[in-house]
Enzyme design. Structure first.
Site, PDB file in Angstrom:
ATOM      1  N   HIS A 157       1.164 -13.963   0.604  1.00 25.65           N
ATOM      2  CA  HIS A 157       2.119 -13.035   1.233  1.00 25.65           C
ATOM      3  C   HIS A 157       2.288 -11.809   0.347  1.00 25.65           C
ATOM      4  CE1 HIS A 157       6.410 -11.637   1.760  1.00 25.65           C
ATOM      5  NE2 HIS A 157       5.968 -11.551   3.002  1.00 25.65           N
ATOM      6  N   ASN A 158       2.262 -10.628   0.976  1.00 24.75           N
ATOM      7  CA  ASN A 158       2.417  -9.374   0.219  1.00 24.75           C
ATOM      8  C   ASN A 158       1.572  -9.407  -1.063  1.00 24.75           C
ATOM      9  OD1 ASN A 158       4.109  -8.562   2.229  1.00 24.75           O
ATOM     10  ND2 ASN A 158       5.963  -8.461   0.997  1.00 24.75           N
ATOM     11  N   GLU A 204      -2.717 -10.419   2.523  1.00 23.98           N
ATOM     12  CA  GLU A 204      -1.898  -9.527   3.336  1.00 23.98           C
ATOM     13  C   GLU A 204      -2.001  -8.102   2.803  1.00 23.98           C
ATOM     14  OE1 GLU A 204       2.463  -9.226   5.470  1.00 23.98           O
ATOM     15  OE2 GLU A 204       2.279 -10.472   3.681  1.00 23.98           O
ATOM     16  N   ASP A 210      -0.218  -4.477   3.632  1.00 23.89           N
ATOM     17  CA  ASP A 210       0.784  -3.670   4.331  1.00 23.89           C
ATOM     18  C   ASP A 210       0.362  -2.207   4.286  1.00 23.89           C
ATOM     19  OD1 ASP A 210       2.114  -6.022   4.547  1.00 23.89           O
ATOM     20  OD2 ASP A 210       3.996  -5.329   3.685  1.00 23.89           O
ATOM     21  N   HIS A 253       5.141  -2.050   0.011  1.00 28.90           N
ATOM     22  CA  HIS A 253       6.169  -2.705   0.817  1.00 28.90           C
ATOM     23  C   HIS A 253       7.086  -1.626   1.379  1.00 28.90           C
ATOM     24  CE1 HIS A 253       9.145  -6.314   1.201  1.00 28.90           C
ATOM     25  NE2 HIS A 253       8.498  -6.057   2.306  1.00 28.90           N
ATOM     26  N   GLU A 257      -0.695  -5.693   8.093  1.00 28.57           N
ATOM     27  CA  GLU A 257       0.612  -5.349   8.652  1.00 28.57           C
ATOM     28  C   GLU A 257       0.592  -3.833   8.800  1.00 28.57           C
ATOM     29  OE1 GLU A 257       5.273  -5.879   7.580  1.00 28.57           O
ATOM     30  OE2 GLU A 257       3.959  -7.612   7.333  1.00 28.57           O
TER      31      GLU A 257
END
Length: 627
Positions: free
Chosen positions: A172-173, A202, A204, A216, A250
């Protein structure tokens, strides 16, 4: 004696002046490929120097240090109990040791000879088909004697099943190195995750001045260019695993910068990028396998239309072409983005009389709908991992395609696992389901992944940068199957008609009786409070799995001994669903009755316990495993 002569010949060149200092001593240990803890080494070296006026040691001193760090007393006891003279172990005696102590009931003289040829360092002894204590130590410290089954250190599972049949190591991230609000974004996040075998990263993506940036959003985290991220991914994608890598985008970019992302993916990844369905198959009813997708990078993102429509555009230049798709403005109660309908809206069953327990809430009450612009050149890169907003299990069953997958926040997922566990498990037998941490985890803390593995969720995404129990479970689980990042789910979590649930395992239970003898430790980290190399270590043995299997037991405290503490204690467990169970050995220093300091841990799947160091037999319907 052969052993003495061998040792002196081994170190002679380093003692040309007769003595060596601390640095020379360390270099010699490294040259001999001996693992050692620096704190223990310093302490023993210092104790040796107390006998001298200079800061240098002799060959005899070095051998004393060597014996203190390498010759474990419990190894000596074992060796002498099978040796005919306390110095040599003939091949016949080694075979007895293998059968009685290592439980290798199928071992024969050829097995013993193979071990001697591989581990005995002294030529004269090896030629006589014998093993010295030096060879015995090397064998006992080898992977062959590890508690982890050596066969599971390579890919051994069936890799030809659909992607949704596997647990997939997921981050995640991935770009963050610390917290979610002000921490740095760095390429090392991707490098380190890939080197650990992670198979879902991931990314973003947000508009930058001239190119897409990764960070983020709506926070003070630093930014890195999307292009740089893809270059790193291209370099390390298949360094630790040959199996498919999934990039979970994302995507918050404008259509123009989405096109820049697509161009970047194509130009940098080249043939690695999967941009067409395998064999041109557009009417798929099941996902391809990890084997079929080896060395391919898959894009997980929103997609316009169908795969067939994408294929019709394959020879066209779609730059500048943008389409809008309806998207739920689905800000869940545990994350500020991703593809999940709010928990309060997806909750079931309904209390309204006559309502179906899994019917969808009317759209005007369920969620806002917004129009999202998608660049076709990026959309067409999405083949087998189309991001699809999760509405309800019933909705997915009726409308979702096998190549569409859902991301569900941990809070929503936990509620669904509590209220609709059978439907949740049925869902994960059909569709890849990704779980991600709630947005309030600003410090990048993690949830326990075990609860979601228990219900078959494939991508249980964690913050890889945060050490602690959740990541220790993650690392332990994905040691299995050659640490390739894909672990085949148990059959009962792949069967669409399964009736298994974690709290009611029923006929899926295959109880295992597990007996563990905790003998000793070696070179444990000293206590941070110790001025020497001491600690008061205590060992906790923990089982993680279905709720019925969750348990922990602890040893007594070995006082003032971190170098070679001994316990010699037995622990017995009954594990109902060993296919889902992890075992964790955690060592702590007991500072006081209420305060302990973490020293180290090791976690592995119960099914990866080395059965060559165990007896397995049927008794009263149970598998019996004795380590």
């Amino acid at each position: 004696m052969d052993e003495d002569r061998w040792f002196w010949n081994l170190i002679r060149n380093d003692f040309q002046t007769g003595k060596i200092d601390f640095e020379g001593c360390m270099r010699l240990f490294e040259k001999m490929n001996i693992n050692f803890d620096v704190d223990h080494f310093k302490h023993i070296f210092k104790k040796t120097l107390d006998k001298h006026t200079e800061d240098i040691i002799s060959m005899d001193d070095f051998r004393a240090i060597y014996r203190a760090l390498v010759h474990r007393p419990e190894y000596e006891d074992l060796f002498k109990s099978y040796s005919t003279d306390g110095k040599i172990l003939p091949d016949g005696q080694l075979l007895k040791f293998l059968v009685k102590e290592q439980f290798q009931t199928e071992a024969d003289e050829a097995t013993a000879l193979e071990i001697i040829m591989k581990h005995e360092p002294i030529d004269e002894v090896r030629k006589k088909r014998q093993m010295s204590f030096e060879g015995f130590v090397r064998y006992m410290n080898s992977d062959e004697c590890s508690v982890f089954k050596i066969q599971h250190k390579t890919v051994y599972q069936d890799m030809t099943q659909p992607l949704c049949d596997y647990y997939i190591s997921s981050s995640h991230n991935t770009y963050l190195l610390s917290d979610q609000v002000m921490g740095p974004s760095h390429l090392w996040g991707y490098t380190s995750a890939l080197l650990k075998g992670c198979r879902c990263l991931e990314v973003d993506c947000w508009d930058g001045n001239n190119e897409p940036m990764v960070y983020h959003g709506h926070t003070l985290t630093s930014r890195i260019p999307f292009r740089s991220v893809i270059h790193v991914i291209d370099k390390y994608a298949f360094m630790s695993s040959a199996y498919p890598l999934i990039l979970s985008l994302e995507n918050h970019c404008s259509p123009k910068q989405q096109e820049a992302m697509a161009d970047c993916l194509k130009s940098i990844l080249g043939e690695k990028l999967l941009s067409l369905p395998l064999g041109g198959d557009v009417n798929m009813t099941r996902l391809p396998s990890p084997e079929a997708l080896k060395f391919k990078v898959l894009i997980k993102n929103k997609k316009v239309g169908t795969i067939e429509e994408s294929l019709m555009r394959v020879d066209e230049d779609c730059h500048g072409e943008v389409e809008e798709i309806s998207d739920s403005d689905a800000q869940s109660d545990d994350e500020d983005s991703d593809d999940t309908v709010p928990a309060r809206l997806a909750r079931s069953p309904s209390k309204r009389k006559g309502a179906s327990p899994h019917s969808s809430v009317p759209p005007h009450k369920r969620t806002k709908v917004r129009r999202v612009k998608i660049a076709l050149v990026l959309s067409d890169l999405v083949i087998y991992t189309k991001s699809q907003t999760f509405v309800s299990f019933d909705h997915s069953l009726q409308h979702q395609q096998c190549y569409e997958n859902n991301s569900i926040g941990e809070v929503v997922a936990r509620k669904l696992a509590k209220t609709s566990v059978k439907e949740f498990i049925s869902h994960t037998t059909r569709f890849i389901t990704r779980i991600f941490p709630k947005g309030s985890r600003a410090s990048s803390s993690n949830y326990s992944p075990q609860d979601f593995w228990n219900i078959g969720c494939q991508m249980v995404a964690l913050n890889f940068q945060t050490r602690g129990l959740p990541m220790e479970l993650q690392d332990g689980k994905f040691l299995d199957n050659g640490a390739c990042g894909y672990v085949l789910k148990p059959e009962f979590l792949r069967d669409c008609n399964t009736s298994f649930t974690p709290r009611n395992v029923g006929g899926y239970s295959k109880p295992m009786s597990l007996s563990i003898r905790l003998i000793s430790g070696h070179q444990l980290p000293p206590s941070s409070l110790s001025k020497t190399n001491k600690a008061d270590p205590i060992v906790q043995i923990e089982i993680y799995g279905v709720p019925e299997d969750q348990t922990r037991k602890k040893s007594s405290v070995a006082r003032s001994n971190a170098l070679c503490p001994k316990w010699n204690e037995m622990f017995n467990f009954t594990i109902q669903v060993p296919e889902l169970a992890l075992i964790r050995f955690c060592v702590e220093d007991e500072i006081s009755l209420v305060n302990r300091e973490f020293l180290g841990q090791y976690t592995l799947p119960v099914m990866c316990l080395n059965t060559e160091r165990a007896t397995r037999r049927r008794r009263q319907g149970k598998n019996c495993l004795k380590c």
